[in-house]
Design a protein around this motif. Structure first.
Motif, PDB file in Angstrom:
ATOM      1  N   TYR A 227       0.840  -1.389  -0.044  1.00 10.10           N
ATOM      2  CA  TYR A 227       0.026  -0.062   0.007  1.00 10.10           C
ATOM      3  C   TYR A 227       0.744   1.333   0.161  1.00 10.10           C
ATOM      4  CZ  TYR A 227      -3.458   3.640   1.103  1.00 10.10           C
ATOM      5  OH  TYR A 227      -3.991   4.776   1.171  1.00 10.10           O
ATOM      6  N   GLY A 228       0.687   2.083  -0.915  1.00 13.66           N
ATOM      7  CA  GLY A 228       1.142   3.484  -0.788  1.00 13.66           C
ATOM      8  C   GLY A 228       1.526   3.956  -2.354  1.00 13.66           C
ATOM      9  N   VAL A 229       2.888   4.596  -2.476  1.00 15.37           N
ATOM     10  CA  VAL A 229       2.851   4.949  -3.872  1.00 15.37           C
ATOM     11  C   VAL A 229       4.052   4.045  -4.432  1.00 15.37           C
ATOM     12  CG1 VAL A 229       3.904   6.873  -5.367  1.00 15.37           C
ATOM     13  CG2 VAL A 229       2.193   7.233  -3.647  1.00 15.37           C
ATOM     14  N   ASN A 230       4.018   3.500  -5.439  1.00 11.84           N
ATOM     15  CA  ASN A 230       5.310   2.622  -5.921  1.00 11.84           C
ATOM     16  C   ASN A 230       5.914   3.118  -7.140  1.00 11.84           C
ATOM     17  OD1 ASN A 230       3.630   2.167  -8.009  1.00 11.84           O
ATOM     18  ND2 ASN A 230       3.147   0.021  -7.249  1.00 11.84           N
ATOM     19  N   SER A 231       5.520   4.366  -7.844  1.00  6.26           N
ATOM     20  CA  SER A 231       6.488   4.828  -8.874  1.00  6.26           C
ATOM     21  C   SER A 231       6.100   6.212  -9.024  1.00  6.26           C
ATOM     22  CB  SER A 231       5.826   3.969 -10.093  1.00  6.26           C
ATOM     23  OG  SER A 231       4.474   4.229 -10.575  1.00  6.26           O
ATOM     24  N   VAL A 232       6.810   7.063  -9.805  1.00  6.34           N
ATOM     25  CA  VAL A 232       6.963   8.444 -10.258  1.00  6.34           C
ATOM     26  C   VAL A 232       6.631   8.558 -11.592  1.00  6.34           C
ATOM     27  CG1 VAL A 232       8.067  10.376  -9.963  1.00  6.34           C
ATOM     28  CG2 VAL A 232       8.277   8.760  -8.140  1.00  6.34           C
ATOM     29  N   SER A 304      12.824  -7.507  -0.829  1.00  5.99           N
ATOM     30  CA  SER A 304      12.682  -6.126  -0.164  1.00  5.99           C
ATOM     31  C   SER A 304      12.612  -6.108   1.309  1.00  5.99           C
ATOM     32  CB  SER A 304      11.248  -5.802  -0.659  1.00  5.99           C
ATOM     33  OG  SER A 304      10.908  -4.676   0.022  1.00  5.99           O
ATOM     34  N   PHE A 305      12.960  -5.015   1.889  1.00  7.15           N
ATOM     35  CA  PHE A 305      12.893  -4.971   3.285  1.00  7.15           C
ATOM     36  C   PHE A 305      11.280  -4.484   3.776  1.00  7.15           C
ATOM     37  CE2 PHE A 305      17.472  -3.955   2.430  1.00  7.15           C
ATOM     38  CZ  PHE A 305      18.106  -4.550   3.205  1.00  7.15           C
ATOM     39  N   GLY A 306      10.564  -4.437   2.938  1.00  6.06           N
ATOM     40  CA  GLY A 306       8.965  -4.448   3.100  1.00  6.06           C
ATOM     41  C   GLY A 306       8.481  -2.933   3.127  1.00  6.06           C
ATOM     42  N   PHE A 307       9.469  -2.230   2.437  1.00  8.86           N
ATOM     43  CA  PHE A 307       8.991  -0.636   2.470  1.00  8.86           C
ATOM     44  C   PHE A 307       9.650  -0.023   1.169  1.00  8.86           C
ATOM     45  CE2 PHE A 307      12.663  -0.493   4.978  1.00  8.86           C
ATOM     46  CZ  PHE A 307      13.278   0.778   4.770  1.00  8.86           C
ATOM     47  N   ALA A 308       9.228   1.075   0.976  1.00  7.98           N
ATOM     48  CA  ALA A 308       9.969   1.995  -0.214  1.00  7.98           C
ATOM     49  C   ALA A 308       9.782   3.456   0.539  1.00  7.98           C
ATOM     50  CB  ALA A 308       9.179   1.878  -1.409  1.00  7.98           C
ATOM     51  N   TYR A 309      10.841   4.443   0.103  1.00 10.90           N
ATOM     52  CA  TYR A 309      10.725   5.571   0.470  1.00 10.90           C
ATOM     53  C   TYR A 309      11.089   6.391  -0.406  1.00 10.90           C
ATOM     54  CZ  TYR A 309      15.842   5.033   1.385  1.00 10.90           C
ATOM     55  OH  TYR A 309      17.248   4.721   1.033  1.00 10.90           O
ATOM     56  N   ARG A 310      10.469   7.957  -0.383  1.00 15.81           N
ATOM     57  CA  ARG A 310      11.094   8.755  -1.268  1.00 15.81           C
ATOM     58  C   ARG A 310      11.761  10.283  -0.542  1.00 15.81           C
ATOM     59  NH1 ARG A 310       5.911  11.811  -3.535  1.00 15.81           N
ATOM     60  NH2 ARG A 310       7.512  12.764  -4.861  1.00 15.81           N
ATOM     61  N   PHE A 311      12.132  11.055  -1.179  1.00 13.53           N
ATOM     62  CA  PHE A 311      12.691  12.139  -0.365  1.00 13.53           C
ATOM     63  C   PHE A 311      11.670  13.471  -1.032  1.00 13.53           C
ATOM     64  CE2 PHE A 311      16.381   9.327  -0.679  1.00 13.53           C
ATOM     65  CZ  PHE A 311      16.972   9.614   0.510  1.00 13.53           C
ATOM     66  N   ILE A 312      11.156  13.617   0.237  1.00 12.94           N
ATOM     67  CA  ILE A 312      10.185  15.089   0.135  1.00 12.94           C
ATOM     68  C   ILE A 312      10.594  15.987   0.933  1.00 12.94           C
ATOM     69  CG2 ILE A 312       7.546  15.580   0.347  1.00 12.94           C
ATOM     70  CD1 ILE A 312       6.998  12.476   0.251  1.00 12.94           C
ATOM     71  N   VAL A 318       8.718   7.504   4.353  1.00 15.48           N
ATOM     72  CA  VAL A 318       8.051   6.186   4.080  1.00 15.48           C
ATOM     73  C   VAL A 318       6.714   6.372   3.035  1.00 15.48           C
ATOM     74  CG1 VAL A 318       7.281   3.818   4.513  1.00 15.48           C
ATOM     75  CG2 VAL A 318       9.289   4.789   5.917  1.00 15.48           C
ATOM     76  N   VAL A 319       6.904   5.796   1.867  1.00 15.84           N
ATOM     77  CA  VAL A 319       5.535   6.015   1.231  1.00 15.84           C
ATOM     78  C   VAL A 319       5.089   4.756   0.681  1.00 15.84           C
ATOM     79  CG1 VAL A 319       6.598   8.114   0.000  1.00 15.84           C
ATOM     80  CG2 VAL A 319       7.177   6.050  -1.007  1.00 15.84           C
ATOM     81  N   LEU A 320       5.581   3.663   0.986  1.00 16.30           N
ATOM     82  CA  LEU A 320       4.943   2.250   0.652  1.00 16.30           C
ATOM     83  C   LEU A 320       5.365   1.360   1.734  1.00 16.30           C
ATOM     84  CD1 LEU A 320       4.249   0.461  -2.700  1.00 16.30           C
ATOM     85  CD2 LEU A 320       5.835  -0.499  -1.174  1.00 16.30           C
ATOM     86  N   LYS A 330       5.687   2.439   8.944  1.00 15.16           N
ATOM     87  CA  LYS A 330       4.210   2.813   8.704  1.00 15.16           C
ATOM     88  C   LYS A 330       4.536   4.028   7.796  1.00 15.16           C
ATOM     89  CE  LYS A 330       2.078   1.646  12.917  1.00 15.16           C
ATOM     90  NZ  LYS A 330       1.074   2.145  14.065  1.00 15.16           N
ATOM     91  N   ILE A 331       3.511   4.169   6.890  1.00 14.88           N
ATOM     92  CA  ILE A 331       3.373   5.248   5.783  1.00 14.88           C
ATOM     93  C   ILE A 331       3.671   6.614   6.506  1.00 14.88           C
ATOM     94  CG2 ILE A 331       1.916   6.461   4.284  1.00 14.88           C
ATOM     95  CD1 ILE A 331       2.862   3.842   2.936  1.00 14.88           C
TER      96      ILE A 331
END
Length: 388
Positions: A227-232, A304-312, A318-320, A330-331
């Motif tokens: 759940y979250g954002v997986n692409s840009v 995967s480590f179970g999460f993804a992140y962006r630089f905002i 954490v975004v996913l 968590k998101i």
């Protein structure tokens, strides 16, 4: 082939207006030699080339999933004229009205392209700005030549005579239908559904299908929910949503059978570089065919480590997250450090450095410090293989 779940780049751009087809038919390509070699750099899962416009060097993306694009900065530097404005869409279903212009000349090594239609797009967003891309050599421009590509050798060649590229030994042939902007569309059959996939060298992932082409209640298919954002995309991210990864025991791409490929869901139907880098391939717009010869035969893995992140705003967020797998993050958690590499007080330059060179990329366990609701939390997270 290992797939570490990171944020995916998808610079897929689709023109919407009826003017698009006429606009992208124009232009020409002039070659000095029968076969021209182009300096290609395959970095961050994207094929990048150097071009020259008015004697000035620029970096462009070699992207079959988009028409030719130039940045706002290049448009202004060259003092180009607007031909018209029209809406275009990106991979995340975002739409914006953009300027369409014409490039009088672009030189790629010894290939001279003249009077090429181009879309003007802001390429300075938080993620794409890090790639330092000034534009895209797109499908409308590529379609004027035959191309041979091998990412593993940083090889890109072009010719006007297909017989200069022997297709002997290319065991797989995709037929395709081009969009008005010349982007190839590949028919596929995945989980008994017929889906048209964009053949997209601007997509860092493998095989992706739109959410409406997948039923998460299908008990015959083992899947992992995120759940979250997986692409840009070119115009930013889409809305957070549930997406899935599953292993297709068998699927068809242009009626060719492939086994045990990992497929993800999202906003678009795409086949990208994680899949394509297993092949060297020739693209033939004259006969609407793509010839592929497999050079790597490594089973697809999802790690995967179970999460993804962006630089905002210069913060790592954490975004996913993977659902139902006891992932402690968590998101919206703000990541303060990973393995004692601090993410606080970042600049644009440092944000880009950590975006493109992930601290966690080459390790199997991480110590991660996050801020959540004003509290500082420490976790140790191990990389896992899913869908094995």
């Amino acid at each position: 082939m290992k797939r570490n779940l990171l944020l995916l780049f998808v610079l897929c751009i689709t023109t919407i207006s009826a003017q698009g087809k006429r606009f992208f038919e124009g232009g020409e390509a002039v070659l000095k030699n029968d076969v021209e070699k182009v300096n290609l750099t395959f970095a961050n899962e994207l094929p990048l080339i150097k071009v020259s416009i008015n004697g000035k060097p620029y970096q462009f993306l070699f992207d079959t999933g988009a028409p030719t694009v130039i940045s706002n900065a290049v448009y202004n530097e060259l003092n180009l004229k607007k031909k018209h404005k029209s809406k275009v869409g990106d991979s995340q279903k975002n739409k914006q009205e953009q300027i369409f212009t014409e490039l009088p000349e672009m030189i790629v090594d010894q290939i001279v392209f003249k009077n090429i239609g181009a879309v003007v797009v802001d390429l300075e967003g938080p993620e794409f700005g890090c790639l330092k891309i000034d534009g895209i050599l797109g499908a409308n421009q590529m379609a004027k030549l035959f191309w041979r590509i091998n990412y593993s050798e940083n090889m890109l060649e072009a010719t006007k005579d297909l017989t200069k590229f022997s297709t002997d030994g290319y065991e797989t042939v995709f037929t395709f239908k081009p969009k008005p902007q010349k982007t190839p569309m590949i028919s596929s059959e995945i989980l008994d559904k017929k889906i048209n996939l964009t053949f997209d060298t601007g997509f860092t992932g493998g095989i992706k299908i739109a959410d409406n082409n997948y039923d998460p209640k299908n008990e015959k298919v083992k899947s992992i929910e995120t759940y979250g954002v997986n692409s840009v995309g070119a115009f930013g991210t889409g809305k957070p949503l549930s997406t899935y990864h599953f292993r297709a025991d068998e699927l068809l791409l242009a009626e060719q059978k492939f086994n045990n490929e990992i497929v993800m869901t999202g906003n678009s139907n795409l086949v990208g570089n994680e899949f394509l880098k297993k092949f060297k391939f020739i693209i033939d717009w004259e006969n609407n065919k793509i010839y592929l010869h497999r050079i790597k035969d490594v089973p697809a893995k999802l790690e995967s480590f179970g999460f993804a992140y962006r630089f905002i705003d210069y913060k790592a967020k954490v975004v996913l997250v993977f659902q139902g797998n006891n992932i402690p993050l968590k998101i919206d958690d703000e990541i303060l450090s990973i393995n004692n590499v601090g993410f606080e007080n970042l600049t644009q330059e440092l944000s880009c450095q950590y975006l493109l060179n992930r601290v966690e990329k080459t390790t199997d366990s991480i110590d991660i410090k996050v801020k959540r609701d004003g509290k500082i939390l420490d976790f140790t997270v191990a990389k896992k293989e899913y869908l094995n």
